[in-house]
Design a protein around this motif. Sequence first.
Motif, PDB file in Angstrom:
ATOM      1  N   UNK A 123       0.485  -1.029   0.153  1.00  0.00           N
ATOM      2  CA  UNK A 123      -0.381  -0.169   0.056  1.00  0.00           C
ATOM      3  C   UNK A 123       0.733   0.830   0.077  1.00  0.00           C
ATOM      4  N   UNK A 124       0.288   2.279  -0.258  1.00  0.00           N
ATOM      5  CA  UNK A 124       0.757   3.767  -0.085  1.00  0.00           C
ATOM      6  C   UNK A 124       0.529   4.717   0.764  1.00  0.00           C
ATOM      7  N   UNK A 125       0.714   5.212   1.856  1.00  0.00           N
ATOM      8  CA  UNK A 125       0.718   6.423   2.786  1.00  0.00           C
ATOM      9  C   UNK A 125       0.988   7.257   2.488  1.00  0.00           C
ATOM     10  N   UNK A 126       0.085   8.541   2.136  1.00  0.00           N
ATOM     11  CA  UNK A 126       0.218   9.511   1.595  1.00  0.00           C
ATOM     12  C   UNK A 126      -0.326  10.965   2.297  1.00  0.00           C
ATOM     13  N   UNK A 127       1.078  11.532   3.261  1.00  0.00           N
ATOM     14  CA  UNK A 127       0.761  12.642   3.986  1.00  0.00           C
ATOM     15  C   UNK A 127       1.108  14.030   3.685  1.00  0.00           C
TER      16      UNK A 127
END
Length: 441
Positions: free
Chosen positions: A212-216
């Motif tokens: 998955x990808x976490x964008x902050x």
Amino acid sequence: MFHVLKRHAKTAMLSTLVASSTLFFMSEGEAKELKTQPTSYKTITEVEDWGAAITKVMIDIGKPIPKDSVTTDTFDVHVSRSDSRLATPFLEEGYRHVTKAYVADKNGNPVVKTGKYVVLEMQIGPEISLGSAINYDWAGSGYNDWNENSYTITQKEAIETPAGTISGLVVDTFNGGVKELVDDFSTGEATYDDITLTYADYSPAKDKEKNPLIIWLHGAGEGGTDPTIAISGNKAVNFASDEIQSYFDGAYVLAPQTPTFWMDGFTGFGDGTSKYQDALMSLIKEYVTKNKDIDPDRIYIGGDSNGGYMTMLMIRDYTDYFAAAFPTCEALNDTLITDSDIDTMKNLPIWFIHAKTDDVVPANQFVVPTYNRLIEAGAEDVHLSLFDNVIDTSGLYKQEDGTPYEYHGHWSWIYVYNNDVEKTIDGKSVTLMEWLSSKSK
């Protein structure tokens, strides 16, 4: 008479031997004072709940010394902090309090027998500014940036070794530093329609599975062109920690950075638009395309304050792209959200985080009415953690009365970075990261 002379001769000979021995031992003692090569130090920086702090200095002694040859009293540690962005760069100076000292190997680990390095751990805390590695330019740019820290480490007590004594060291040559977790990120930039966004990103260990990808999205104080600030101004770097990564079995982390503020709109500040929105979406899509093992069905987006505002715009206008969102102290005024927007967002899993003591983005003006409207519209997987205040959960920092240290009410992002957000959902206690990692389109 002969016996008297003989006795005097023996006495003279003994005196000569004593004098000779004394001279021998004095010479030997003087020879035991060891000279070392020019010494230097490195700094170790860690990102804490309140931002980046220099927690340790590591001194290159230049000679092997025994593991128990140093204490917290062996060295004085003086620092002078400055910020070259300011008209008057000098910030402050003073002595750091050394809390632990040990002989170490070249990687800073305590040794079993001998080592050539000494690590000095120093006191840190949310109100101990001498330890800070960054400075917030509140009167100028409005951004955080790395400040300059000049250390002078002065030896107070001798270090005894089998080969001799080391004393009188004055170490003021900086030989680089380590920024824990921050150094695990790469940096880059992307341009769309003449707008360039910088970014910091973390890639998990390669495996045979898609990740998955976490964008902050950072807050107002982390804008600029150094994307390491986007993860270090506060503890966003912790998304790459072993603890949080374990919930996702390895996740990519993308922390885009705006050169100004996400809330810079086309007609005004925080007007419900952002001149960076199209560039941000372009960056995200380009990043996903470049990293083939990102799972497009597990892309999560969150952000704090300014970044929370931008998170709301992204899930409003690109709802179907994301698997879930976690806006934190989000700054999109509820009056700018239409009923149509609510109807669009209600089916996306969203977990809002805010604090009642937030006087920068008051909850009753922003998150509370928006959350209530989503629930009234039939949202089934939308949650709100509204904390009474923002306090230290580590147990390390206390108020004078012994209660947990209290941070500014706007800093509810601290709970997110430490995964201290928890709620009972469907009869089960679930943390934010557990919930987030379970979401897929």
